[in-house]
Motif scaffolding. Sequence first.
Motif, PDB file in Angstrom:
ATOM      1  N   ASP A  18       0.850  -1.193   0.000  1.00  0.00           N
ATOM      2  CA  ASP A  18       0.000   0.000   0.000  1.00  0.00           C
ATOM      3  C   ASP A  18       0.893   1.254   0.000  1.00  0.00           C
ATOM      4  O   ASP A  18       1.111   1.885   1.027  1.00  0.00           O
ATOM      5  N   SER A  19       1.396   1.599  -1.176  1.00  0.00           N
ATOM      6  CA  SER A  19       2.350   2.706  -1.270  1.00  0.00           C
ATOM      7  C   SER A  19       1.710   4.060  -0.946  1.00  0.00           C
ATOM      8  O   SER A  19       2.384   4.971  -0.457  1.00  0.00           O
ATOM      9  N   ALA A  20       0.414   4.202  -1.187  1.00  0.00           N
ATOM     10  CA  ALA A  20      -0.258   5.478  -0.875  1.00  0.00           C
ATOM     11  C   ALA A  20      -0.259   5.734   0.629  1.00  0.00           C
ATOM     12  O   ALA A  20      -0.033   6.863   1.072  1.00  0.00           O
ATOM     13  N   SER A  21      -0.494   4.705   1.431  1.00  0.00           N
ATOM     14  CA  SER A  21      -0.471   4.870   2.889  1.00  0.00           C
ATOM     15  C   SER A  21       0.928   5.217   3.380  1.00  0.00           C
ATOM     16  O   SER A  21       1.095   5.990   4.317  1.00  0.00           O
ATOM     17  N   CYS A  22       1.936   4.658   2.716  1.00  0.00           N
ATOM     18  CA  CYS A  22       3.320   4.950   3.090  1.00  0.00           C
ATOM     19  C   CYS A  22       3.622   6.425   2.834  1.00  0.00           C
ATOM     20  O   CYS A  22       4.186   7.109   3.694  1.00  0.00           O
ATOM     21  N   ARG A  23       3.243   6.945   1.679  1.00  0.00           N
ATOM     22  CA  ARG A  23       3.476   8.360   1.362  1.00  0.00           C
ATOM     23  C   ARG A  23       2.712   9.269   2.324  1.00  0.00           C
ATOM     24  O   ARG A  23       3.244  10.275   2.798  1.00  0.00           O
ATOM     25  N   ALA A  24       1.461   8.906   2.622  1.00  0.00           N
ATOM     26  CA  ALA A  24       0.652   9.727   3.522  1.00  0.00           C
ATOM     27  C   ALA A  24       1.270   9.766   4.920  1.00  0.00           C
ATOM     28  O   ALA A  24       1.340  10.828   5.549  1.00  0.00           O
ATOM     29  N   LEU A  32       9.332   5.756   8.445  1.00  0.00           N
ATOM     30  CA  LEU A  32       9.314   4.294   8.411  1.00  0.00           C
ATOM     31  C   LEU A  32      10.275   3.759   9.460  1.00  0.00           C
ATOM     32  O   LEU A  32      11.449   4.123   9.486  1.00  0.00           O
ATOM     33  N   GLU A  33       9.779   2.900  10.330  1.00  0.00           N
ATOM     34  CA  GLU A  33      10.578   2.380  11.439  1.00  0.00           C
ATOM     35  C   GLU A  33      11.182   1.017  11.124  1.00  0.00           C
ATOM     36  O   GLU A  33      12.292   0.713  11.538  1.00  0.00           O
ATOM     37  N   ALA A  34      10.469   0.164  10.399  1.00  0.00           N
ATOM     38  CA  ALA A  34      10.950  -1.191  10.119  1.00  0.00           C
ATOM     39  C   ALA A  34      10.082  -1.813   9.035  1.00  0.00           C
ATOM     40  O   ALA A  34       9.078  -1.237   8.633  1.00  0.00           O
ATOM     41  N   VAL A  35      10.489  -2.993   8.588  1.00  0.00           N
ATOM     42  CA  VAL A  35       9.657  -3.809   7.708  1.00  0.00           C
ATOM     43  C   VAL A  35       9.421  -5.118   8.447  1.00  0.00           C
ATOM     44  O   VAL A  35      10.375  -5.813   8.808  1.00  0.00           O
ATOM     45  N   LEU A  36       8.159  -5.419   8.716  1.00  0.00           N
ATOM     46  CA  LEU A  36       7.813  -6.611   9.484  1.00  0.00           C
ATOM     47  C   LEU A  36       7.561  -7.780   8.546  1.00  0.00           C
ATOM     48  O   LEU A  36       6.953  -7.614   7.484  1.00  0.00           O
ATOM     49  N   PRO A  37       7.980  -8.991   8.918  1.00  0.00           N
ATOM     50  CA  PRO A  37       7.784 -10.153   8.053  1.00  0.00           C
ATOM     51  C   PRO A  37       6.307 -10.547   7.956  1.00  0.00           C
ATOM     52  O   PRO A  37       5.492 -10.162   8.791  1.00  0.00           O
ATOM     53  N   GLU A  46       4.053  -8.211   3.904  1.00  0.00           N
ATOM     54  CA  GLU A  46       4.901  -7.533   4.895  1.00  0.00           C
ATOM     55  C   GLU A  46       4.198  -6.296   5.453  1.00  0.00           C
ATOM     56  O   GLU A  46       3.424  -5.650   4.758  1.00  0.00           O
ATOM     57  N   GLY A  47       4.472  -5.978   6.705  1.00  0.00           N
ATOM     58  CA  GLY A  47       3.899  -4.798   7.338  1.00  0.00           C
ATOM     59  C   GLY A  47       4.939  -3.711   7.487  1.00  0.00           C
ATOM     60  O   GLY A  47       6.142  -3.984   7.542  1.00  0.00           O
ATOM     61  N   ARG A  48       4.477  -2.478   7.530  1.00  0.00           N
ATOM     62  CA  ARG A  48       5.387  -1.343   7.688  1.00  0.00           C
ATOM     63  C   ARG A  48       4.875  -0.411   8.775  1.00  0.00           C
ATOM     64  O   ARG A  48       3.911   0.308   8.573  1.00  0.00           O
ATOM     65  N   PRO A  49       5.507  -0.434   9.949  1.00  0.00           N
ATOM     66  CA  PRO A  49       5.136   0.510  11.003  1.00  0.00           C
ATOM     67  C   PRO A  49       5.841   1.852  10.805  1.00  0.00           C
ATOM     68  O   PRO A  49       7.016   1.896  10.446  1.00  0.00           O
ATOM     69  N   HIS A  50       5.112   2.918  11.006  1.00  0.00           N
ATOM     70  CA  HIS A  50       5.658   4.272  10.946  1.00  0.00           C
ATOM     71  C   HIS A  50       5.492   4.897  12.327  1.00  0.00           C
ATOM     72  O   HIS A  50       4.475   4.711  12.972  1.00  0.00           O
ATOM     73  N   VAL A  51       6.511   5.644  12.767  1.00  0.00           N
ATOM     74  CA  VAL A  51       6.486   6.312  14.065  1.00  0.00           C
ATOM     75  C   VAL A  51       6.743   7.796  13.842  1.00  0.00           C
ATOM     76  O   VAL A  51       7.605   8.171  13.047  1.00  0.00           O
ATOM     77  N   ARG A  52       5.996   8.633  14.538  1.00  0.00           N
ATOM     78  CA  ARG A  52       6.177  10.082  14.383  1.00  0.00           C
ATOM     79  C   ARG A  52       7.621  10.438  14.731  1.00  0.00           C
ATOM     80  O   ARG A  52       8.133  10.105  15.796  1.00  0.00           O
ATOM     81  N   GLY A  53       8.278  11.108  13.794  1.00  0.00           N
ATOM     82  CA  GLY A  53       9.667  11.504  13.994  1.00  0.00           C
ATOM     83  C   GLY A  53      10.639  10.350  13.840  1.00  0.00           C
ATOM     84  O   GLY A  53      11.824  10.516  14.093  1.00  0.00           O
ATOM     85  N   GLY A  54      10.161   9.181  13.408  1.00  0.00           N
ATOM     86  CA  GLY A  54      11.034   8.022  13.253  1.00  0.00           C
ATOM     87  C   GLY A  54      11.974   8.172  12.073  1.00  0.00           C
ATOM     88  O   GLY A  54      11.792   9.005  11.208  1.00  0.00           O
ATOM     89  N   SER A  55      12.999   7.349  12.060  1.00  0.00           N
ATOM     90  CA  SER A  55      13.948   7.394  10.966  1.00  0.00           C
ATOM     91  C   SER A  55      13.462   6.521   9.815  1.00  0.00           C
ATOM     92  O   SER A  55      12.725   5.566  10.032  1.00  0.00           O
ATOM     93  N   VAL A  56      13.865   6.856   8.636  1.00  0.00           N
ATOM     94  CA  VAL A  56      13.456   6.083   7.463  1.00  0.00           C
ATOM     95  C   VAL A  56      14.433   4.932   7.287  1.00  0.00           C
ATOM     96  O   VAL A  56      15.625   5.127   7.085  1.00  0.00           O
TER      97      VAL A  56
END
Length: 58
Positions: A18-24, A32-37, A46-56
Amino acid sequence: MDARFPGIVEPTFHAADDSASCRAAERCGFGLEAVLPTRPPLFPVEGRPHVRGGSVRP
């Protein structure tokens, strides 16, 4: 960070396909914090958790 709970950051998650959610998320300050298996059958992609102020991290 929620003012009611200082120091606690709530992540946002989306599927890797879901690239649109990643951009948003990145536009809203959630790096982007990590890529989950994958975890079939509930999480077949795969899942992608994002954290406010997190590193890409790719």
